[in-house]
Scaffold this active site. Structure first.
Site, PDB file in Angstrom:
ATOM      1  CG  HIS A 153      -0.615   0.289   2.495  1.00  0.00           C
ATOM      2  ND1 HIS A 153      -0.347  -0.673   3.437  1.00  0.00           N
ATOM      3  CD2 HIS A 153      -0.404   1.471   3.116  1.00  0.00           C
ATOM      4  CE1 HIS A 153       0.000  -0.095   4.575  1.00  0.00           C
ATOM      5  NE2 HIS A 153      -0.023   1.202   4.409  1.00  0.00           N
ATOM      6  CG  ASP A 177       0.304  -4.025   2.750  1.00  0.00           C
ATOM      7  OD1 ASP A 177       0.841  -3.546   1.729  1.00  0.00           O
ATOM      8  OD2 ASP A 177      -0.477  -3.366   3.463  1.00  0.00           O
ATOM      9  CB  SER A 193       2.626   1.850   6.368  1.00  0.00           C
ATOM     10  OG  SER A 193       1.344   1.751   6.909  1.00  0.00           O
TER      11      SER A 193
HETATM   12  N1  ARG Z   1      -4.665   0.561   7.260  1.00  0.00           N
HETATM   13  C1  ARG Z   1      -3.402   0.668   6.597  1.00  0.00           C
HETATM   14  C2  ARG Z   1      -2.589   1.811   7.163  1.00  0.00           C
HETATM   15  O1  ARG Z   1      -3.103   2.851   7.479  1.00  0.00           O
HETATM   16  C3  ARG Z   1      -3.511   0.954   5.134  1.00  0.00           C
HETATM   17  C4  ARG Z   1      -4.068  -0.129   4.335  1.00  0.00           C
HETATM   18  C5  ARG Z   1      -4.388   0.276   2.921  1.00  0.00           C
HETATM   19  N2  ARG Z   1      -5.282  -0.713   2.393  1.00  0.00           N
HETATM   20  C6  ARG Z   1      -6.550  -0.489   2.025  1.00  0.00           C
HETATM   21  N3  ARG Z   1      -7.312  -1.527   1.778  1.00  0.00           N
HETATM   22  N4  ARG Z   1      -7.077   0.708   1.900  1.00  0.00           N
HETATM   23  O2  ARG Z   1      -1.389   1.740   7.238  1.00  0.00           O
END
Ligand code: ARG
Length: 725
Positions: free
Chosen positions: A85, A222, A660
């Site tokens: 992501h 991911d 992330s």
């Molecule tokens: N929740 C994750 C974060 O903020 C981001 C994931 C992105 N994926 C998605 N399906 N929108 O780091």
């Protein structure tokens, strides 16, 4: 410009308190770690804690920032691993309806086959970090007005940054901690030729989609790989075929052995923002107004996009990144609102504030020193909330592409009239590469029919604001004086799209060279709107800066009190996240999300296969992966204790957005996973840490290696990395 104001609304420029430091809580600055060495050792750390405070040696110099995400070097040839992501924009940038890399995935089998990351992509390697607080605040008079104070601080910062950036290839930035109690000058090597090496298909990299996002149990792959390139002289350079892979001074080993329940883990990364030291007034405003409102705007924005851009269409591909980031925080806010409504965060905040107040009042010298701090802050927080309904809506309108582009270009023309050192940050010579690349990126993120749908939707809301709150130039341009009419608004936007040159990249770039007079004489409808809005934007910005200037004095005073109060109880304090390098540590551990439920810390390949739905947009899975799972072809990655290959796991690491892509490290600082999310119940942790619910989610290094070997055939990369079997 309302960027400052919105920051205040969402709690970025405000204050609060959190006075309980629990077991694994804390996003520590590297220099704080030696003081925690006893604890780290007792938890299982095998390398000296002092090593974690030295930025220029292993493992810290293998940890890099992508600006908004974290990554780490995993080979001597500049190979870097991060989240899927985090590389999403680059994958999207290289995708089209006919060659949809988001859907198919991408693997460069040779260096020649690698693709340029999206314009503006960077790899930042932090090289030094100096406390410059004294130089910045020591000689500032207490008599300065808010605006003067803001100016004075900015001037000093700009001078220090300019001095630091004399060395070519570096990006320097001043970061404030505890709202301005401390300032650090951070110097980073800024590598600007970044290439996409490998990304699994979305059916692995984004498996579970927005349904599973922020959730456990989880089965997302991911990860994605970039490679950093530099000129032949080893220095950062613009993209060129002749550039060579950057050779990092150290890189992480990738563990195929991984971790199990209870093992020590830690992560170094660049968490963006937390709000752990806020006042209860802030809490109330955010949870009862700002988050619910922003959540609605995000959901409506996504609906507007989807209403005109069907899945797989070129227009949709252009907006996939926009949708993902809107959805990510719509869900984030939703979770926080829920947690707030069923929990007692506000009551505890209020109790903590009362305890602080009592401690201050129990001693005359403390009373003299800290007595006025709380009241002053509350006053400023209230001031920051004025006009917030308008400002938040306007900020979402400016998430469209062409109006903000026109506004930034116009501002550039104005700023260029001043000597470089006096220009607004963001408009100096040092910013121009990024500025250009920001304009270029629009190319693959804009479709007129989508832009129009978004505009029409938000103009209807804008027209519903009280007359006095709206900007006259907006009313005039979109005919809102007579009330909102969807057909009229759509017609106006359509004509603006037809008449503007700004949807063309070359034209946008040419405007970088034009004068203010040329802007003012222009017939381009978006430029005309930007010109009409300019004076009002500047006035709003001046007001915001003055408020920030006042906060730069009030907040440190308040934090001073909190720190002293904690010190009196022997508790160390970590600063709220501010996008600078932090270390968090803890262990692999499950949790109980609700009464009667216990979540185990690992998910498995079989659990992944059980979620599979053929052809589904979120839960499809590559045939090759399903076959390998059915055949129990675990290879070297199967774990007897689990009877499978672990896919994702839970940990107690204290993280937030920006972490992330951070490597999850074992006790020897080997990479055992990548952090990519937190569980639903932990999201409110940005405000209020709870040991029982705060869980991070990592993708397991064993799953990553398994897919690379069995599904994607990324043997070249496995060979290039230093894998510990
Ligand atoms: N929740 C994750 C974060 O903020 C981001 C994931 C992105 N994926 C998605 N399906 N929108 O780091």
């Amino acid at each position: 410009m309302s960027k400052f104001r919105i920051a205040a609304v969402l709690g970025l420029a405000s204050l609060g308190i959190s006075m309980t430091s629990q077991a694994n809580e804390g996003m520590w600055q590297p220099h704080q770690l030696p003081a925690l060495k006893k604890e780290l050792k007792s938890l299982g750390l095998k390398i000296p804690a002092n090593k974690l405070s030295t930025l220029t040696s292993f493992p810290m110099n293998a940890i890099i920032s992508l600006g908004g995400c974290t990554a780490s070097f995993v080979s001597p040839e500049g190979l870097a691993v991060t989240n899927h992501h985090c590389a999403y924009g680059s994958i999207q940038y290289n995708s089209s309806e006919d060659n949809n890399l988001l859907a198919k995935g991408f693997l460069a089998k040779t260096k020649e086959a690698e693709l340029q990351a999206s314009p503006g992509s960077r790899v930042y390697v932090t090289e030094s970090l100096d406390n410059v607080s004294a130089q910045i605040v020591d000689d500032l008079s207490l008599e300065l007005s808010g605006a003067e104070r803001y100016q004075a601080i900015e001037k000093k910062q700009k001078a220090m940054v300019a001095e630091c950036e004399k060395e070519e290839g570096y990006r320097c930035e001043i970061y404030s901690f505890h709202g301005g109690l401390e300032y650090y000058l951070i110097k980073q090597l800024a590598i600007r030729d970044v290439r996409l090496v490998y990304a699994p298909a979305a059916s692995i990299g984004k498996f579970g989609g927005d349904t599973d996002n922020w959730m456990w149990p989880r089965h997302t792959g991911d990860w994605a790989f970039y490679r950093a390139y530099v000129g032949k002289d080893g220095k950062p350079a613009d993209y060129s075929k002749d550039n060579v892979p950057y050779q990092p001074k150290s890189h992480l080993k990738v563990s195929a052995k991984g971790v199990k329940d209870g093992d020590f883990i830690m992560a170094a990364g660049y968490p963006g923002r937390t709000n752990r030291y806020r006042t209860s007034a802030e809490v109330i405003n955010n949870f009862t107004w700002a988050y619910p409102t922003a959540k609605g705007y995000r959901e409506e924005y996504i609906e507007a996009i989807k209403s005109v851009a069907p899945p797989g269409s070129d227009a949709r591909i252009k907006y996939e990144s926009t949708i993902a980031s809107l959805a990510n925080y719509a869900k984030n806010y939703g979770s926080m609102i829920k947690s707030y409504n069923k929990g007692n965060m506000l009551e505890r905040k209020q109790a903590q504030e009362a305890a602080l107040q009592k401690w201050i009042e129990a001693d005359t010298s403390r009373k003299n020193k800290y007595g006025a701090a709380v009241a002053k802050l509350d006053e400023l927080v209230k001031k920051g909330q004025q006009g917030q309904e308008h400002d938040l809506l306007y900020a979402y309108i400016k998430r469209t592409n062409l109006l903000p582009a026109a506004q930034k270009l116009l501002r550039l023309a104005h700023e260029k009239q001043k000597p470089d050192a006096e220009r607004e940050p963001g408009y100096q010579q040092r910013d121009m590469t990024r500025f250009t690349q920001g304009l270029e990126r629009i190319d693959r993120r804009f479709a007129a029919e989508v832009d129009s749908a978004v505009w029409v939707h938000f103009l209807e809301k804008y027209a519903a604001l009280a007359d006095a709150d709206r900007i006259a130039a907006m009313d005039k341009t979109f005919g809102l004086d007579e009330g909102f009419n969807a057909d009229v608004a759509a017609g106006i936007i359509k004509k603006m799209h037809a008449d503007t040159g700004l949807s063309d990249t070359q034209t946008r770039l040419q405007w970088m060279e034009k004068s203010v007079a040329e802007f003012e004489a222009s017939d381009d409808p978006f430029i005309k709107l930007a010109v009409a809005l300019f004076e009002r934007e500047m006035a709003a910005e001046a007001k915001d800066k003055a408020l920030i200037g006042e906060l730069q004095l009030a907040r440190p005073a308040y934090m001073d009190a909190i720190i002293a109060f904690n010190a009196s109880q022997g508790k160390p304090i970590y600063a709220d996240a501010n996008s600078s390098l932090r270390v968090t540590y803890g262990s692999v551990k499950g949790y109980s999300p609700q009464d009667g439920l216990q979540a185990t810390p690992f998910t498995t390949l079989e659990g992944l296969a059980a979620k599979y739905v053929a052809g589904d947009a979120e839960f499809d899975s590559p045939a090759k992966q399903l076959e390998a799972i059915a055949a129990k072809d675990y290879g070297r990655y199967g774990q007897k204790w689990l009877g499978s290959v672990p896919v994702n796991y839970l940990g107690t690491l204290d993280i937030t957005g920006g972490n992330s892509g951070s490597p999850t490290l074992n006790n020897k600082a080997e990479l055992v996973g990548l952090l990519f999310d937190g569980v639903y119940e932990s999201i409110i942790g940005d405000w209020d840490y709870d040991d029982k619910l705060n869980r991070s989610i990592s993708v397991d290094s064993r799953y990553m290696l398994w897919v690379m070997e069995k599904v994607d055939g990324a043997h070249n990369l496995i060979k290039e990395m230093n894998v510990v079997y």
